[in-house]
Design a protein around this motif. Structure first.
Motif, PDB file in Angstrom:
ATOM      1  N   VAL A  21       0.845  -1.204   0.000  1.00  0.00           N
ATOM      2  CA  VAL A  21       0.000   0.000   0.000  1.00  0.00           C
ATOM      3  C   VAL A  21       0.880   1.254   0.000  1.00  0.00           C
ATOM      4  O   VAL A  21       0.569   2.254  -0.655  1.00  0.00           O
ATOM      5  N   GLY A  22       1.998   1.220   0.704  1.00  0.00           N
ATOM      6  CA  GLY A  22       2.917   2.359   0.747  1.00  0.00           C
ATOM      7  C   GLY A  22       3.512   2.672  -0.610  1.00  0.00           C
ATOM      8  O   GLY A  22       3.777   3.840  -0.924  1.00  0.00           O
ATOM      9  N   LEU A  23       3.734   1.661  -1.429  1.00  0.00           N
ATOM     10  CA  LEU A  23       4.244   1.902  -2.777  1.00  0.00           C
ATOM     11  C   LEU A  23       3.205   2.624  -3.638  1.00  0.00           C
ATOM     12  O   LEU A  23       3.550   3.296  -4.602  1.00  0.00           O
ATOM     13  N   VAL A  24       1.943   2.480  -3.287  1.00  0.00           N
ATOM     14  CA  VAL A  24       0.885   3.196  -4.006  1.00  0.00           C
ATOM     15  C   VAL A  24       0.699   4.599  -3.411  1.00  0.00           C
ATOM     16  O   VAL A  24       0.465   5.564  -4.140  1.00  0.00           O
ATOM     17  N   LEU A  25       0.835   4.737  -2.098  1.00  0.00           N
ATOM     18  CA  LEU A  25       0.543   6.005  -1.418  1.00  0.00           C
ATOM     19  C   LEU A  25       1.749   6.924  -1.256  1.00  0.00           C
ATOM     20  O   LEU A  25       1.652   7.929  -0.561  1.00  0.00           O
ATOM     21  N   TRP A  26       2.886   6.626  -1.850  1.00  0.00           N
ATOM     22  CA  TRP A  26       4.049   7.472  -1.666  1.00  0.00           C
ATOM     23  C   TRP A  26       3.825   8.872  -2.226  1.00  0.00           C
ATOM     24  O   TRP A  26       4.481   9.830  -1.813  1.00  0.00           O
ATOM     25  N   CYS A  27       2.875   8.996  -3.159  1.00  0.00           N
ATOM     26  CA  CYS A  27       2.602  10.313  -3.743  1.00  0.00           C
ATOM     27  C   CYS A  27       1.850  11.226  -2.778  1.00  0.00           C
ATOM     28  O   CYS A  27       1.791  12.438  -2.972  1.00  0.00           O
ATOM     29  N   CYS A  28       1.264  10.686  -1.724  1.00  0.00           N
ATOM     30  CA  CYS A  28       0.635  11.480  -0.660  1.00  0.00           C
ATOM     31  C   CYS A  28       1.560  11.394   0.545  1.00  0.00           C
ATOM     32  O   CYS A  28       1.449  10.455   1.339  1.00  0.00           O
ATOM     33  N   PRO A  29       2.488  12.351   0.705  1.00  0.00           N
ATOM     34  CA  PRO A  29       3.558  12.196   1.688  1.00  0.00           C
ATOM     35  C   PRO A  29       3.082  11.971   3.111  1.00  0.00           C
ATOM     36  O   PRO A  29       3.627  11.097   3.793  1.00  0.00           O
ATOM     37  N   LEU A  30       2.103  12.702   3.581  1.00  0.00           N
ATOM     38  CA  LEU A  30       1.693  12.544   4.976  1.00  0.00           C
ATOM     39  C   LEU A  30       1.144  11.144   5.242  1.00  0.00           C
ATOM     40  O   LEU A  30       1.566  10.467   6.180  1.00  0.00           O
ATOM     41  N   VAL A  31       0.240  10.697   4.388  1.00  0.00           N
ATOM     42  CA  VAL A  31      -0.346   9.360   4.556  1.00  0.00           C
ATOM     43  C   VAL A  31       0.709   8.277   4.315  1.00  0.00           C
ATOM     44  O   VAL A  31       0.776   7.283   5.044  1.00  0.00           O
ATOM     45  N   GLY A  32       1.565   8.475   3.311  1.00  0.00           N
ATOM     46  CA  GLY A  32       2.593   7.492   2.979  1.00  0.00           C
ATOM     47  C   GLY A  32       3.612   7.314   4.084  1.00  0.00           C
ATOM     48  O   GLY A  32       4.030   6.195   4.387  1.00  0.00           O
ATOM     49  N   ILE A  33       4.027   8.428   4.711  1.00  0.00           N
ATOM     50  CA  ILE A  33       5.034   8.340   5.780  1.00  0.00           C
ATOM     51  C   ILE A  33       4.461   7.628   7.000  1.00  0.00           C
ATOM     52  O   ILE A  33       5.119   6.768   7.599  1.00  0.00           O
ATOM     53  N   ILE A  34       3.236   7.952   7.372  1.00  0.00           N
ATOM     54  CA  ILE A  34       2.598   7.282   8.521  1.00  0.00           C
ATOM     55  C   ILE A  34       2.415   5.785   8.227  1.00  0.00           C
ATOM     56  O   ILE A  34       2.727   4.930   9.059  1.00  0.00           O
ATOM     57  N   ASN A  35       1.924   5.485   7.020  1.00  0.00           N
ATOM     58  CA  ASN A  35       1.694   4.091   6.615  1.00  0.00           C
ATOM     59  C   ASN A  35       3.000   3.296   6.660  1.00  0.00           C
ATOM     60  O   ASN A  35       3.046   2.183   7.204  1.00  0.00           O
ATOM     61  N   CYS A  36       4.053   3.840   6.108  1.00  0.00           N
ATOM     62  CA  CYS A  36       5.333   3.119   6.067  1.00  0.00           C
ATOM     63  C   CYS A  36       5.967   3.014   7.449  1.00  0.00           C
ATOM     64  O   CYS A  36       6.652   2.029   7.747  1.00  0.00           O
ATOM     65  N   GLY A  37       5.771   4.015   8.306  1.00  0.00           N
ATOM     66  CA  GLY A  37       6.292   3.937   9.670  1.00  0.00           C
ATOM     67  C   GLY A  37       5.650   2.799  10.442  1.00  0.00           C
ATOM     68  O   GLY A  37       6.340   2.029  11.139  1.00  0.00           O
ATOM     69  N   VAL A  38       4.334   2.673  10.301  1.00  0.00           N
ATOM     70  CA  VAL A  38       3.633   1.562  10.968  1.00  0.00           C
ATOM     71  C   VAL A  38       4.076   0.225  10.373  1.00  0.00           C
ATOM     72  O   VAL A  38       4.331  -0.746  11.089  1.00  0.00           O
ATOM     73  N   GLY A  39       4.214   0.149   9.049  1.00  0.00           N
ATOM     74  CA  GLY A  39       4.638  -1.090   8.392  1.00  0.00           C
ATOM     75  C   GLY A  39       6.041  -1.512   8.799  1.00  0.00           C
ATOM     76  O   GLY A  39       6.305  -2.693   9.028  1.00  0.00           O
ATOM     77  N   LEU A  40       6.965  -0.531   8.895  1.00  0.00           N
ATOM     78  CA  LEU A  40       8.329  -0.855   9.340  1.00  0.00           C
ATOM     79  C   LEU A  40       8.338  -1.367  10.773  1.00  0.00           C
ATOM     80  O   LEU A  40       9.043  -2.326  11.100  1.00  0.00           O
ATOM     81  N   THR A  41       7.558  -0.724  11.636  1.00  0.00           N
ATOM     82  CA  THR A  41       7.495  -1.150  13.040  1.00  0.00           C
ATOM     83  C   THR A  41       6.979  -2.585  13.156  1.00  0.00           C
ATOM     84  O   THR A  41       7.556  -3.413  13.869  1.00  0.00           O
ATOM     85  N   LEU A  42       5.900  -2.884  12.443  1.00  0.00           N
ATOM     86  CA  LEU A  42       5.338  -4.247  12.489  1.00  0.00           C
ATOM     87  C   LEU A  42       6.319  -5.270  11.910  1.00  0.00           C
ATOM     88  O   LEU A  42       6.443  -6.386  12.428  1.00  0.00           O
ATOM     89  N   GLY A  43       7.015  -4.908  10.845  1.00  0.00           N
ATOM     90  CA  GLY A  43       7.980  -5.830  10.242  1.00  0.00           C
ATOM     91  C   GLY A  43       9.136  -6.131  11.170  1.00  0.00           C
ATOM     92  O   GLY A  43       9.573  -7.278  11.298  1.00  0.00           O
ATOM     93  N   ILE A  44       9.644  -5.105  11.852  1.00  0.00           N
ATOM     94  CA  ILE A  44      10.765  -5.314  12.771  1.00  0.00           C
ATOM     95  C   ILE A  44      10.330  -6.140  13.980  1.00  0.00           C
ATOM     96  O   ILE A  44      11.063  -7.020  14.446  1.00  0.00           O
ATOM     97  N   LEU A  45       9.115  -5.901  14.470  1.00  0.00           N
ATOM     98  CA  LEU A  45       8.631  -6.670  15.623  1.00  0.00           C
ATOM     99  C   LEU A  45       8.377  -8.140  15.299  1.00  0.00           C
ATOM    100  O   LEU A  45       8.390  -8.982  16.194  1.00  0.00           O
ATOM    101  N   SER A  46       8.139  -8.445  14.031  1.00  0.00           N
ATOM    102  CA  SER A  46       7.807  -9.831  13.674  1.00  0.00           C
ATOM    103  C   SER A  46       8.977 -10.579  13.052  1.00  0.00           C
ATOM    104  O   SER A  46       8.776 -11.638  12.454  1.00  0.00           O
ATOM    105  N   LEU A  47      10.193 -10.094  13.206  1.00  0.00           N
ATOM    106  CA  LEU A  47      11.350 -10.787  12.620  1.00  0.00           C
ATOM    107  C   LEU A  47      11.618 -12.141  13.258  1.00  0.00           C
ATOM    108  O   LEU A  47      12.217 -13.005  12.638  1.00  0.00           O
ATOM    109  N   LYS A  48      11.201 -12.373  14.487  1.00  0.00           N
ATOM    110  CA  LYS A  48      11.458 -13.655  15.155  1.00  0.00           C
ATOM    111  C   LYS A  48      10.297 -14.632  15.005  1.00  0.00           C
ATOM    112  O   LYS A  48      10.325 -15.705  15.562  1.00  0.00           O
TER     113      LYS A  48
END
Length: 171
Positions: free
Chosen positions: A109-136
């Motif tokens: 979804v972030g690859l689609v929403l990168w053109c809307c910076p505010l929504v894209g940055i929030i979306n990717c921040g949440v996605g990065l956090t979830l990805g890092i927490l689920s590495l194990k």
């Protein structure tokens, strides 16, 4: 010459060669272990009940791996009895949670929403956090893919925000 004996669990009549006396046999019906008696001993039933027909030719008995031999009393160790697929493992399973999947979806979804910076940055921040927490977790590959997609989308959204800020100042 063959030895005839009955399974200790289901009472099925089993046959094997006389050179296997004293070894442990696995019943092809119920899978329980039975010590093969000496040649000439009568086929003794232990519990009764169950099919008592003759064993089919070809696959009369199965000698289990050496780790499951009976102890001195002749009884097999119930905690060490292997199944038809080998000894069952006691390893801990890692838990599969939805955070890795959510990270991957937010990366797409972030690859689609990168053109809307505010929504894209929030979306990717949440996605990065979830990805890092689920590495194990069990689905680590999905978490890594989500982290990579979210990082790319975050960089695109930040570059778009910087370009928009420069254009706003110049324009």
């Amino acid at each position: 010459m063959s030895i005839e004996f009955r399974c200790r669990n289901c009472n099925r009549l089993l046959r094997t060669d006389d050179g296997t006396a004293g070894q442990t046999a696995r019943c092809p019906d119920c899978g329980s272990l039975t010590v093969i008696p000496a040649p000439g001993a009568p086929p003794a039933s232990s519990y009764g009940g169950g099919p008592a027909g003759p064993a089919p030719s070809g696959q009369e008995w199965h000698v289990p791996p050496s780790g499951s031999r009976p102890d001195a009393s002749g009884e097999a160790n119930p905690y060490q009895t292997p199944t038809q697929f080998g000894t069952p493992g006691y390893g801990l399973q890692t838990e599969r949670d939805g955070r890795a999947t959510a990270s991957l979806v937010l990366g797409i979804v972030g690859l689609v929403l990168w053109c809307c910076p505010l929504v894209g940055i929030i979306n990717c921040g949440v996605g990065l956090t979830l990805g890092i927490l689920s590495l194990k977790a069990d689905n680590r590959g999905m978490a890594v893919a989500g982290i990579i997609l979210n990082a790319i989308a975050l960089l695109l959204a930040l570059m778009n925000a910087a370009l928009g800020a420069v254009l706003a100042v110049l324009g």
